[in-house]
Design a protein around this motif. Sequence first.
Motif, PDB file in Angstrom:
ATOM      1  N   GLY A  47       0.831  -1.176  -0.123  1.00  0.00           N
ATOM      2  CA  GLY A  47       0.232  -0.133  -0.025  1.00  0.00           C
ATOM      3  C   GLY A  47       0.802   1.263  -0.017  1.00  0.00           C
ATOM      4  N   SER A  48       0.178   2.318   0.201  1.00  0.00           N
ATOM      5  CA  SER A  48       0.972   3.727   0.049  1.00  0.00           C
ATOM      6  C   SER A  48       0.734   4.347   1.228  1.00  0.00           C
ATOM      7  CB  SER A  48       0.717   4.551  -1.072  1.00  0.00           C
ATOM      8  OG  SER A  48       0.943   3.808  -2.300  1.00  0.00           O
ATOM      9  N   SER A  49       1.798   5.124   1.834  1.00  0.00           N
ATOM     10  CA  SER A  49       1.675   6.075   3.072  1.00  0.00           C
ATOM     11  C   SER A  49       0.548   7.427   2.731  1.00  0.00           C
ATOM     12  CB  SER A  49       2.883   6.642   3.478  1.00  0.00           C
ATOM     13  OG  SER A  49       3.396   7.633   2.260  1.00  0.00           O
ATOM     14  N   GLU A  50       0.072   7.943   3.395  1.00  0.00           N
ATOM     15  CA  GLU A  50      -0.742   9.068   3.540  1.00  0.00           C
ATOM     16  C   GLU A  50      -0.023  10.073   2.240  1.00  0.00           C
ATOM     17  OE1 GLU A  50      -2.642  12.790   5.897  1.00  0.00           O
ATOM     18  OE2 GLU A  50      -1.716  11.274   6.815  1.00  0.00           O
ATOM     19  N   LYS A  51       1.246  10.108   2.199  1.00  0.00           N
ATOM     20  CA  LYS A  51       1.684  11.045   1.175  1.00  0.00           C
ATOM     21  C   LYS A  51       2.213  10.220  -0.208  1.00  0.00           C
ATOM     22  CE  LYS A  51       3.326  14.964   4.020  1.00  0.00           C
ATOM     23  NZ  LYS A  51       2.353  15.752   3.683  1.00  0.00           N
ATOM     24  N   GLY A  52       1.823   9.192  -0.185  1.00  0.00           N
ATOM     25  CA  GLY A  52       2.324   8.275  -1.526  1.00  0.00           C
ATOM     26  C   GLY A  52       3.382   7.513  -1.500  1.00  0.00           C
ATOM     27  N   ALA A  53       4.208   7.302  -0.147  1.00  0.00           N
ATOM     28  CA  ALA A  53       5.162   6.541  -0.446  1.00  0.00           C
ATOM     29  C   ALA A  53       4.981   4.984  -0.455  1.00  0.00           C
ATOM     30  CB  ALA A  53       6.127   6.924   1.032  1.00  0.00           C
ATOM     31  N   PRO A  54       5.927   4.049  -1.176  1.00  0.00           N
ATOM     32  CA  PRO A  54       5.411   2.820  -1.174  1.00  0.00           C
ATOM     33  C   PRO A  54       5.766   2.264   0.433  1.00  0.00           C
ATOM     34  CG  PRO A  54       7.395   3.145  -2.184  1.00  0.00           C
ATOM     35  CD  PRO A  54       6.860   4.600  -1.812  1.00  0.00           C
ATOM     36  N   ILE A  55       4.880   1.243   0.737  1.00  0.00           N
ATOM     37  CA  ILE A  55       5.119   0.377   1.962  1.00  0.00           C
ATOM     38  C   ILE A  55       5.363  -1.052   1.423  1.00  0.00           C
ATOM     39  CG2 ILE A  55       4.293  -0.234   4.091  1.00  0.00           C
ATOM     40  CD1 ILE A  55       2.807   2.224   4.452  1.00  0.00           C
ATOM     41  N   TYR A  56       6.512  -1.456   1.680  1.00  0.00           N
ATOM     42  CA  TYR A  56       6.845  -2.866   1.139  1.00  0.00           C
ATOM     43  C   TYR A  56       6.410  -3.930   1.940  1.00  0.00           C
ATOM     44  CZ  TYR A  56       9.501  -0.582  -2.781  1.00  0.00           C
ATOM     45  OH  TYR A  56       9.747   0.111  -3.862  1.00  0.00           O
ATOM     46  N   HIS A  57       6.311  -5.174   1.367  1.00  0.00           N
ATOM     47  CA  HIS A  57       6.093  -6.197   2.173  1.00  0.00           C
ATOM     48  C   HIS A  57       7.093  -7.222   1.416  1.00  0.00           C
ATOM     49  CE1 HIS A  57       3.397 -10.186   3.110  1.00  0.00           C
ATOM     50  NE2 HIS A  57       4.537  -9.947   3.791  1.00  0.00           N
ATOM     51  N   VAL A  58       8.088  -7.831   2.377  1.00  0.00           N
ATOM     52  CA  VAL A  58       8.943  -8.868   1.763  1.00  0.00           C
ATOM     53  C   VAL A  58       8.624 -10.198   2.433  1.00  0.00           C
ATOM     54  CG1 VAL A  58      11.578  -9.434   1.427  1.00  0.00           C
ATOM     55  CG2 VAL A  58      10.870  -7.113   1.496  1.00  0.00           C
ATOM     56  N   ARG A  59       8.747 -11.254   1.597  1.00  0.00           N
ATOM     57  CA  ARG A  59       8.328 -12.541   2.261  1.00  0.00           C
ATOM     58  C   ARG A  59       9.401 -13.618   1.779  1.00  0.00           C
ATOM     59  NH1 ARG A  59       2.660 -15.946   1.424  1.00  0.00           N
ATOM     60  NH2 ARG A  59       3.656 -17.859   1.763  1.00  0.00           N
ATOM     61  N   PHE A  60       9.758 -14.351   2.850  1.00  0.00           N
ATOM     62  CA  PHE A  60      10.871 -15.576   2.172  1.00  0.00           C
ATOM     63  C   PHE A  60      10.505 -16.648   2.835  1.00  0.00           C
ATOM     64  CE2 PHE A  60      14.648 -17.800   3.140  1.00  0.00           C
ATOM     65  CZ  PHE A  60      15.597 -17.457   1.849  1.00  0.00           C
ATOM     66  N   ILE A 108       8.239  -6.136   6.929  1.00  0.00           N
ATOM     67  CA  ILE A 108       7.661  -4.597   6.434  1.00  0.00           C
ATOM     68  C   ILE A 108       9.052  -3.661   6.716  1.00  0.00           C
ATOM     69  CG2 ILE A 108       6.036  -2.889   6.652  1.00  0.00           C
ATOM     70  CD1 ILE A 108       5.158  -6.348   7.742  1.00  0.00           C
ATOM     71  N   PRO A 109       9.713  -3.376   5.881  1.00  0.00           N
ATOM     72  CA  PRO A 109      10.902  -2.628   6.231  1.00  0.00           C
ATOM     73  C   PRO A 109      10.765  -0.954   6.895  1.00  0.00           C
ATOM     74  CG  PRO A 109      11.156  -3.612   4.072  1.00  0.00           C
ATOM     75  CD  PRO A 109       9.795  -3.714   4.530  1.00  0.00           C
ATOM     76  N   CYS A 110       9.587  -0.695   6.286  1.00  0.00           N
ATOM     77  CA  CYS A 110       9.213   0.696   7.021  1.00  0.00           C
ATOM     78  C   CYS A 110       7.774   0.971   6.714  1.00  0.00           C
ATOM     79  CB  CYS A 110      10.289   1.912   6.254  1.00  0.00           C
ATOM     80  SG  CYS A 110       9.911   3.399   6.798  1.00  0.00           S
ATOM     81  N   ILE A 111       7.049   0.848   7.932  1.00  0.00           N
ATOM     82  CA  ILE A 111       5.749   1.066   7.754  1.00  0.00           C
ATOM     83  C   ILE A 111       5.063   2.473   7.905  1.00  0.00           C
ATOM     84  CG2 ILE A 111       5.269   1.018  10.213  1.00  0.00           C
ATOM     85  CD1 ILE A 111       2.977  -0.568   7.717  1.00  0.00           C
ATOM     86  N   ASP A 112       6.194   3.395   8.254  1.00  0.00           N
ATOM     87  CA  ASP A 112       5.868   4.860   8.406  1.00  0.00           C
ATOM     88  C   ASP A 112       6.874   5.557   7.691  1.00  0.00           C
ATOM     89  OD1 ASP A 112       4.788   7.533   8.730  1.00  0.00           O
ATOM     90  OD2 ASP A 112       5.040   7.241  11.107  1.00  0.00           O
ATOM     91  N   PRO A 113       6.842   5.540   6.359  1.00  0.00           N
ATOM     92  CA  PRO A 113       7.890   6.537   5.540  1.00  0.00           C
ATOM     93  C   PRO A 113       7.894   8.001   5.489  1.00  0.00           C
ATOM     94  CG  PRO A 113       6.453   5.185   3.969  1.00  0.00           C
ATOM     95  CD  PRO A 113       6.150   4.900   5.338  1.00  0.00           C
ATOM     96  N   ASP A 114       6.546   8.263   5.877  1.00  0.00           N
ATOM     97  CA  ASP A 114       6.371   9.715   5.915  1.00  0.00           C
ATOM     98  C   ASP A 114       6.896  10.331   6.981  1.00  0.00           C
ATOM     99  OD1 ASP A 114       4.922   9.445   3.625  1.00  0.00           O
ATOM    100  OD2 ASP A 114       2.989   9.791   4.492  1.00  0.00           O
ATOM    101  N   GLY A 115       6.796   9.608   8.071  1.00  0.00           N
ATOM    102  CA  GLY A 115       7.484  10.077   9.680  1.00  0.00           C
ATOM    103  C   GLY A 115       8.784   9.905   9.690  1.00  0.00           C
ATOM    104  N   ALA A 116       9.423   8.535   9.016  1.00  0.00           N
ATOM    105  CA  ALA A 116      10.790   8.324   9.148  1.00  0.00           C
ATOM    106  C   ALA A 116      11.440   9.311   8.344  1.00  0.00           C
ATOM    107  CB  ALA A 116      10.818   6.879   8.667  1.00  0.00           C
ATOM    108  N   LYS A 117      10.965  10.113   7.287  1.00  0.00           N
ATOM    109  CA  LYS A 117      11.772  10.917   6.576  1.00  0.00           C
ATOM    110  C   LYS A 117      11.949  12.142   7.277  1.00  0.00           C
ATOM    111  CE  LYS A 117      10.402   9.183   1.934  1.00  0.00           C
ATOM    112  NZ  LYS A 117       9.383   9.321   0.674  1.00  0.00           N
ATOM    113  N   LEU A 118      10.924  12.397   8.275  1.00  0.00           N
ATOM    114  CA  LEU A 118      10.970  13.721   9.020  1.00  0.00           C
ATOM    115  C   LEU A 118      11.970  13.517  10.201  1.00  0.00           C
ATOM    116  CD1 LEU A 118       7.134  14.790   9.136  1.00  0.00           C
ATOM    117  CD2 LEU A 118       9.049  16.009   7.983  1.00  0.00           C
TER     118      LEU A 118
END
Length: 466
Positions: A47-60, A108-118
């Motif tokens: 899915g995408s964050s509120e500001k449109g950043a991708p949220i990845y799900h990696v499965r192995f 899920i490497p980064c669930i909150d990319p918008d906040g992490a960037k800030l």
Amino acid sequence: MPTGSAINIDEALHALPHYDKFCSVAELDAFAEELRGDPRFTVEVAGSSEKGAPIYHVRFGRGSLKAMLVGSIHCNEPIGGITVHGLMSLLRQGHPAVAEADVEWHIIPCIDPDGAKLNEGWTQQPFDIRAYMKGFHVQELGEQVDMTFPVQYKDISFDQPVPESRILMRLLDEVRPDFYYPLHNALAGGAFYVLKHDIGRERYQAFYDLLEESGLPLEQNIFHKVMCDEYGESVLSMPGIPNFYEFYAKSGAPPAEFIKFGETSSGYLASIKPQAQSLVVELPYLKHPITRSQKDTGESLRQLKIRQDADNKFIVTEILTAWDKVKDDLDADSALYRKVKQGTVASRDLLHEGMSASPEKTRDLLYNPSYGRTMTESERFTQHVMRLYMMSHVYEFVRLLKASQQTERVRQAIARLEPVFDELLDDIACGMDAERLEMVDHDTLARIMIGTGLVVLDAMLADRAE
């Protein structure tokens, strides 16, 4: 490490890559995209964050036990980034300790990319207390990914998940992990642990061994302890909304006035899969020699708490005064604007009970008998660390001012508030003897976080094999 283990934890930790800084969101995204070309991995944009950043799900992998790790569950907590990067690196290597374990991995490497960037103004450079306070961001509790899951308890009803929480909720519904590891961390002091289910005191020694190898202490001054059971030394049961509710009720504060947030992701998982295990590791990235000291200062714990509470209220009052003058000049589309408006400004009428971001309320500081004593050097240090965290919260108003149109009123507000915060920061730095703070190296942080998770996974695999 435990003998007879299904996972060779020592070998896995020795194979981790070297880190000299925290991972940026761009670096984590790029790594996820690299793994997309490896047929052993399944990589999707969940899915995408509120500001449109991708949220990845990696499965192995495939296994009888499903494990899920989530980075940036709180956007101001960067250890999760190197933790997921380290685990994905081991899996890409095909390291048998993890790649051949009876585990299906979900990351899920980064669930909150918008906040992490800030937060990248301070996470992407060597730690500096001033840069930390002036580059810090975290949403109000009712806007955080890990605090906006649906819940109903007594007169508390919350069902307003933020977009990132909805994505994580869907993944929890789909995967239903047996082991869930939302990656948190502390700022300074010692480490402590929170588990949904007790795995036995003998297994916690492996937690302590990882700390001891790195010269890090256990945290003794754990605020959550008043809400939780103790499974072992500095190992607590997982709190949820009922725990917060009853804590406030016991202190005399009306719970519904302060609980404007939802359940945690761990609490939500427990509601759909009660047998699932959840782990939180509150690992600090700053250490200080005073952390271990139980030397009595002869100073009143209650007096320090009340003094700091008064100082906190002073700075919030200054912010509210400035807000009334400049609110029409501010960037209303900024995440910082929403943070200030929904936090500091919205809690104006409750300021007499303490800051909105603080779990400690004024009437508890005044009347709780446990504070009627002198404090240790360790407790005094912890109080100043908490104060730094609280001041970083409210400094976001100054960040908002600086990011907004520079009208005369905005410039005047900055000129008024910046020296007030500088003076407070100097006082905090003096109180915590900041010159003796030392950054824990990034390799150690990744090793402890991954190692602790593997200890719990190994215990679960061993229990299943019995």
